[in-house]
Design a protein around this motif. Structure first.
Motif, PDB file in Angstrom:
ATOM      1  N   ASP A  80       0.835  -1.221   0.254  1.00 51.34           N
ATOM      2  CA  ASP A  80      -0.181  -0.077  -0.002  1.00 51.34           C
ATOM      3  C   ASP A  80       0.605   1.178   0.033  1.00 51.34           C
ATOM      4  O   ASP A  80       0.496   2.205   0.684  1.00 51.34           O
ATOM      5  CB  ASP A  80      -0.935  -0.047   1.147  1.00 51.34           C
ATOM      6  CG  ASP A  80      -1.739  -1.162   1.222  1.00 51.34           C
ATOM      7  OD1 ASP A  80      -2.257  -1.786   0.418  1.00 51.34           O
ATOM      8  OD2 ASP A  80      -2.277  -1.454   2.536  1.00 51.34           O
ATOM      9  N   GLU A  81       2.012   0.938  -1.050  1.00 47.71           N
ATOM     10  CA  GLU A  81       2.765   2.254  -0.955  1.00 47.71           C
ATOM     11  C   GLU A  81       3.173   2.322  -2.254  1.00 47.71           C
ATOM     12  O   GLU A  81       3.841   1.477  -2.967  1.00 47.71           O
ATOM     13  CB  GLU A  81       3.944   2.198  -0.154  1.00 47.71           C
ATOM     14  CG  GLU A  81       5.209   3.329  -0.117  1.00 47.71           C
ATOM     15  CD  GLU A  81       4.449   4.448   0.909  1.00 47.71           C
ATOM     16  OE1 GLU A  81       3.569   5.273   0.307  1.00 47.71           O
ATOM     17  OE2 GLU A  81       4.979   4.647   2.010  1.00 47.71           O
ATOM     18  N   GLN A  82       2.905   3.372  -3.083  1.00 51.32           N
ATOM     19  CA  GLN A  82       3.134   3.474  -4.590  1.00 51.32           C
ATOM     20  C   GLN A  82       4.541   3.966  -5.088  1.00 51.32           C
ATOM     21  O   GLN A  82       5.253   3.831  -5.855  1.00 51.32           O
ATOM     22  CB  GLN A  82       2.235   4.546  -5.232  1.00 51.32           C
ATOM     23  CG  GLN A  82       0.622   4.039  -5.246  1.00 51.32           C
ATOM     24  CD  GLN A  82       0.585   2.634  -5.678  1.00 51.32           C
ATOM     25  OE1 GLN A  82       1.172   2.320  -6.814  1.00 51.32           O
ATOM     26  NE2 GLN A  82       0.374   1.683  -4.979  1.00 51.32           N
ATOM     27  N   GLN A  83       5.516   4.773  -3.865  1.00 46.72           N
ATOM     28  CA  GLN A  83       6.605   5.161  -4.073  1.00 46.72           C
ATOM     29  C   GLN A  83       7.447   5.315  -2.965  1.00 46.72           C
ATOM     30  O   GLN A  83       6.906   5.453  -1.842  1.00 46.72           O
ATOM     31  CB  GLN A  83       6.748   6.443  -5.010  1.00 46.72           C
ATOM     32  CG  GLN A  83       7.903   6.808  -5.420  1.00 46.72           C
ATOM     33  CD  GLN A  83       7.957   8.133  -6.486  1.00 46.72           C
ATOM     34  OE1 GLN A  83       7.105   7.970  -7.101  1.00 46.72           O
ATOM     35  NE2 GLN A  83       8.813   9.140  -6.173  1.00 46.72           N
ATOM     36  N   PHE A  84       8.677   4.798  -2.891  1.00 46.35           N
ATOM     37  CA  PHE A  84       9.378   4.956  -1.640  1.00 46.35           C
ATOM     38  C   PHE A  84      11.065   5.237  -1.961  1.00 46.35           C
ATOM     39  O   PHE A  84      11.416   5.114  -3.124  1.00 46.35           O
ATOM     40  CB  PHE A  84       9.402   3.675  -0.697  1.00 46.35           C
ATOM     41  CG  PHE A  84       9.570   2.415  -1.480  1.00 46.35           C
ATOM     42  CD1 PHE A  84      10.849   2.005  -1.479  1.00 46.35           C
ATOM     43  CD2 PHE A  84       8.516   1.807  -2.018  1.00 46.35           C
ATOM     44  CE1 PHE A  84      10.984   0.832  -2.049  1.00 46.35           C
ATOM     45  CE2 PHE A  84       8.977   0.492  -2.458  1.00 46.35           C
ATOM     46  CZ  PHE A  84      10.074   0.000  -2.693  1.00 46.35           C
ATOM     47  N   ASN A  85      11.691   5.785  -1.037  1.00 45.80           N
ATOM     48  CA  ASN A  85      13.222   6.065  -1.085  1.00 45.80           C
ATOM     49  C   ASN A  85      13.967   4.961  -0.637  1.00 45.80           C
ATOM     50  O   ASN A  85      13.784   4.234   0.468  1.00 45.80           O
ATOM     51  CB  ASN A  85      13.518   7.175  -0.395  1.00 45.80           C
ATOM     52  CG  ASN A  85      14.777   7.804  -0.550  1.00 45.80           C
ATOM     53  OD1 ASN A  85      15.839   7.446   0.456  1.00 45.80           O
ATOM     54  ND2 ASN A  85      15.203   8.477  -1.292  1.00 45.80           N
ATOM     55  N   ILE A  86      15.426   4.684  -1.352  1.00 44.54           N
ATOM     56  CA  ILE A  86      16.111   3.783  -1.119  1.00 44.54           C
ATOM     57  C   ILE A  86      17.423   4.552  -1.047  1.00 44.54           C
ATOM     58  O   ILE A  86      17.836   5.059  -2.056  1.00 44.54           O
ATOM     59  CB  ILE A  86      16.249   2.371  -2.025  1.00 44.54           C
ATOM     60  CG1 ILE A  86      14.946   1.882  -2.222  1.00 44.54           C
ATOM     61  CG2 ILE A  86      17.257   1.587  -1.714  1.00 44.54           C
ATOM     62  CD1 ILE A  86      14.920   0.783  -3.203  1.00 44.54           C
ATOM     63  N   THR A  87      18.269   4.530   0.226  1.00 45.63           N
ATOM     64  CA  THR A  87      19.346   5.156   0.226  1.00 45.63           C
ATOM     65  C   THR A  87      20.397   4.118   0.794  1.00 45.63           C
ATOM     66  O   THR A  87      20.278   3.527   1.906  1.00 45.63           O
ATOM     67  CB  THR A  87      19.266   6.263   1.291  1.00 45.63           C
ATOM     68  OG1 THR A  87      18.276   7.342   0.576  1.00 45.63           O
ATOM     69  CG2 THR A  87      20.662   6.958   1.344  1.00 45.63           C
ATOM     70  N   ALA A  88      21.387   4.125   0.105  1.00 45.56           N
ATOM     71  CA  ALA A  88      22.719   3.126   0.562  1.00 45.56           C
ATOM     72  C   ALA A  88      23.447   3.916   1.773  1.00 45.56           C
ATOM     73  O   ALA A  88      23.672   5.078   1.702  1.00 45.56           O
ATOM     74  CB  ALA A  88      23.636   3.078  -0.536  1.00 45.56           C
TER      75      ALA A  88
END
Length: 239
Positions: A215-223
């Motif tokens: 139920d989340e259309q977009q999210f952030n991925i940070t190394a």
């Protein structure tokens, strides 16, 4: 509101058979956890290390999409469809087992172990003609970006399966971020950290941790570390 589930690496099922050291994110073989049966269409995510020249003797599967992603070394695959092939790091293999297939999987090298992810998805079509496919991926293209490995598109990048699912892998420098947009309405995403550490919408994920998002259309991925590598599986959700 987004629903999430965190599977820390140390909470996975574990079986060490000497020749095979395997960690199970979801219930598999002698590891049974009723709270870890699947995540949507994702049924199995095994993290396997196979000793030199050892492997899995011929055995059957049906009506499952099976994906193998070598991380180190090479695997020799044989099946009753007539395929005898070697898959190494930088390549992926898929089997649509459909009406049924027998196959074996062995470490192709005698002098070093092989490490690979074995992933099973429920298909969106049953009893299809079994098929085997293999694709070589230019790993340079996953530098600081998410590279597509698998999709439902028979003409897409990488290879395809019988499911509305997309697989991506990325290898990132420290503090590099990317936004991931879910590919299909209603899909969820399962992330698996291969190495290093990441923050996903503020959630810390370390090596071999898994994290499901619904139920989340977009999210952030940070190394959070240099050379951090992650697998992103975008899949239909159902119980």
């Amino acid at each position: 509101m987004a629903k999430t589930i965190l599977h820390k690496a140390a909470t996975r099922g574990h079986a060490n058979h000497g020749w095979l050291d395997s960690h199970h994110t979801f219930s598999f073989a002698n590891y049974y956890n009723p709270e870890r049966m699947q995540f949507g269409a994702l049924r199995v995510l095994n993290d396997d290390i196979v000793a030199g020249s050892r492997g899995f003797d011929s055995h059957p599967h049906d009506n499952m999409e099976i994906i193998s992603i070598p991380l180190e070394g090479a695997l020799e695959h044989k099946d009753n469809l007539g395929n005898t092939v070697i898959t190494k790091a930088g390549e992926i293999q898929v089997m649509s087992t459909g009406t049924g297939v027998f196959h074996s999987e062995y470490n192709a090298n005698a002098d070093k172990h092989a490490s690979f992810l074995q992933i099973w998805l429920f298909p969106n079509q049953l009893n299809v003609a079994p098929r085997y496919d293999q694709a070589t991926i230019n790993i340079r293209e996953r530098k600081n970006s998410l590279q597509q490995l698998i999709s439902p598109d028979r003409n897409g990048e990488g290879t395809w399966i019988y499911q509305d699912a997309w697989f991506h892998m990325g290898r990132f420098d420290k503090n590099t971020s990317t936004e991931y947009a879910v590919r299909k309405q209603g899909n969820g995403v399962y992330l698996f950290v291969i190495s290093g550490a990441f923050s996903v919408n503020g959630q810390l994920l370390e090596s071999r941790d898994g994290y499901g998002i619904q139920d989340e259309q977009q999210f952030n991925i940070t190394a959070l570390e240099d050379n951090a590598e992650i697998l992103v599986i975008d899949i239909p959700m159902f119980s």
